[in-house]
Design an enzyme around this catalytic site. Structure first.
Site, PDB file in Angstrom:
ATOM      1  N   HIS A 186      41.245 -41.116  39.451  1.00  0.00           N
ATOM      2  CA  HIS A 186      41.566 -39.692  39.431  1.00  0.00           C
ATOM      3  C   HIS A 186      42.529 -39.404  40.575  1.00  0.00           C
ATOM      4  CE1 HIS A 186      40.866 -35.413  38.480  1.00  0.00           C
ATOM      5  NE2 HIS A 186      41.149 -35.252  39.770  1.00  0.00           N
ATOM      6  N   CYS A 187      43.658 -38.791  40.252  1.00  0.00           N
ATOM      7  CA  CYS A 187      44.699 -38.537  41.247  1.00  0.00           C
ATOM      8  C   CYS A 187      44.787 -37.037  41.532  1.00  0.00           C
ATOM      9  CB  CYS A 187      46.053 -39.055  40.754  1.00  0.00           C
ATOM     10  SG  CYS A 187      47.410 -38.756  41.904  1.00  0.00           S
ATOM     11  N   ILE A 188      44.527 -36.654  42.783  1.00  0.00           N
ATOM     12  CA  ILE A 188      44.575 -35.235  43.137  1.00  0.00           C
ATOM     13  C   ILE A 188      46.002 -34.708  43.137  1.00  0.00           C
ATOM     14  CG2 ILE A 188      42.439 -35.312  44.450  1.00  0.00           C
ATOM     15  CD1 ILE A 188      44.074 -35.525  46.994  1.00  0.00           C
ATOM     16  N   ASN A 191      46.290 -33.611  39.628  1.00  0.00           N
ATOM     17  CA  ASN A 191      45.133 -32.830  39.181  1.00  0.00           C
ATOM     18  C   ASN A 191      44.576 -33.361  37.868  1.00  0.00           C
ATOM     19  OD1 ASN A 191      43.261 -30.702  39.480  1.00  0.00           O
ATOM     20  ND2 ASN A 191      44.405 -29.414  38.061  1.00  0.00           N
ATOM     21  N   SER A 192      44.574 -34.672  37.725  1.00  0.00           N
ATOM     22  CA  SER A 192      44.117 -35.287  36.484  1.00  0.00           C
ATOM     23  C   SER A 192      43.838 -36.758  36.737  1.00  0.00           C
ATOM     24  CB  SER A 192      45.179 -35.130  35.387  1.00  0.00           C
ATOM     25  OG  SER A 192      44.769 -35.751  34.188  1.00  0.00           O
TER      26      SER A 192
END
Length: 409
Positions: A186-188, A191-192
């Site tokens: 999950h990559c901030i 946002n996904s």
């Protein structure tokens, strides 16, 4: 002036290093290095010490509020970090481009325009694309994407949250609250999750961001050095010739202060480039290995079990019976697993009860070098799998992909 120049340099270097530690401190390759120890100090030991002090002074009220805010920032879906990333790009380019635009030629303007647009384009595509969320409607499709390797991913397992069968290479994301096909992480910054549906856009986002940082840094550097040469014809960028280090740094300080917007942005771009290139190269290396961040962490656990003598393997027969509703035949993937791996708690071979797959005696495995990665078809085919959705690889006895896999085992 010199104090200000050095402060800017050290501040940007410190920020870049801390971001590097935050991103790379947990990867298995750095587990026994000072980077991993520093990561543990910053993210585990120091917070625990602060919690202990706050517990003694306020009963944990301050740390409780900070923890809630931290959980929201890191473990809830929101657009704050995406907006922050977008703002850094936009503000830096607003400070930089109007200053350098009159000083560059038509071809350079064209290449600069293309380079600047690409990160925004790929950021939008990475954010807007479905990463591969698994639903009851598309479950059958994702079950047939990859075969189970009977090591990291075993058929018949159900997600305890979604109550759906888990396709091979999938993972439930606690932030997105959904299972993701070929889940990487999950990559901030988008946002996904990064998964089967948007991994190619994420890779292009990293590549384009690294390119814009490097291009902007080198272009700004050429402009700054050109101005320094005008006032100091004998000055050289490196090594210093005919001047002391203070004079050399003073010339740099004058060049940056003469146009603070270009100087500060150039410095930021040059010092940020190695970090972004590091992220891109590491992600590309995972593609080269035919694995994901999630799978790499799983393999690191297997490595520990193997070193302790708790891992065993045996061949998987070609006629192993399958339940098509649980383990469908994957016709797009050219190979299926030829081995079964399992760990035991006592270091003894598994006791045969008729339910374990495979046939023959169990062999102890001591190293990952003796384990097949079912999902590694070679760098080129791994790239094809990332960039060409639903690509069907050859599936026959004389298929070159299968032959290459056989030669590399």
């Amino acid at each position: 002036m010199m104090f200000s120049f050095r402060t800017i340099v050290f501040a940007i270097l410190f920020l870049s290093f801390m971001v590097f530690v935050a991103f790379f401190g947990r990867i298995p390759a750095l587990r026994r290095t000072p980077i991993a120890k520093l990561h543990k100090l910053i993210w585990v030991q120091v917070p625990n010490a602060v919690l202990a002090v706050d517990q003694a002074l306020t009963g944990g009220r301050v740390s409780g509020h900070l923890a809630s805010f931290g959980r929201y920032m890191l473990y809830d879906r929101h657009w704050t970090i995406v907006g922050f990333f977008f703002m850094i790009l936009a503000v830096a380019e607003y400070m930089y481009l109007p200053q350098v635009w009159p000083q560059i030629g038509a071809f350079t303007k064209l290449t600069v325009g293309i380079t600047v647009i690409m990160p925004y384009t790929f950021l939008y595509l990475a954010c807007a694309s479905d990463p591969g969320y698994i639903t009851p409607e598309n479950l059958e499709y994702y079950l047939a994407l990859y075969p189970y390797d009977h090591t990291l991913f075993r058929p018949g397992r159900e997600c305890r949250t979604c109550r759906l069968l888990k396709p091979a290479r999938s993972k439930h994301c606690s932030i997105c609250k959904r299972c993701v096909a070929k889940s990487d992480h999950h990559c901030i910054f988008i946002n996904s999750c990064v998964g089967y549906g948007n991994q190619h856009w994420f890779l292009l986002l990293l590549a384009s961001t690294a390119l814009v940082c490097t291009y902007g840094g080198l272009l700004g550097l050429s402009i700054l050095t050109g101005r320094i040469y005008q006032i100091a014809p004998n000055w050289s960028m490196w090594p210093p010739k005919g001047m002391s280090m203070n004079q050399y740094l003073g010339a740099w300080g004058w060049g940056i202060q003469e146009n603070v917007n270009v100087g500060a942005t150039t410095l930021l771009a040059l010092l940020t480039s190695p970090l972004v290139w590091g992220l891109f190269i590491y992600t590309l290396y995972l593609v080269y290995c035919g694995t994901t961040t999630n799978e790499t962490l799983k393999w690191s656990e297997w490595k520990d079990d193997m070193q302790e003598g708790y891992a065993f393997r045996r061949p998987m027969p070609s006629n192993w019976p399958k339940n098509e509703q649980v383990e469908p035949v994957c016709r797009r993937w050219p190979v299926e697993t030829e081995q079964v791996l399992i760990t035991t708690m006592d270091g003894e071979p598994p006791r045969e009860d008729g339910r374990l797959p495979g046939e023959g005696p169990w062999e102890r495995v001591w190293s990952l070098n003796h384990v097949e990665n079912l999902y590694d078809l070679g760098f080129w085919d791994n790239l094809v799998d990332v960039f060409v959705p639903d690509y069907t690889f050859g599936n026959g006895v004389d298929d070159p992909v299968i032959e290459r896999r056989r030669r590399t085992r």
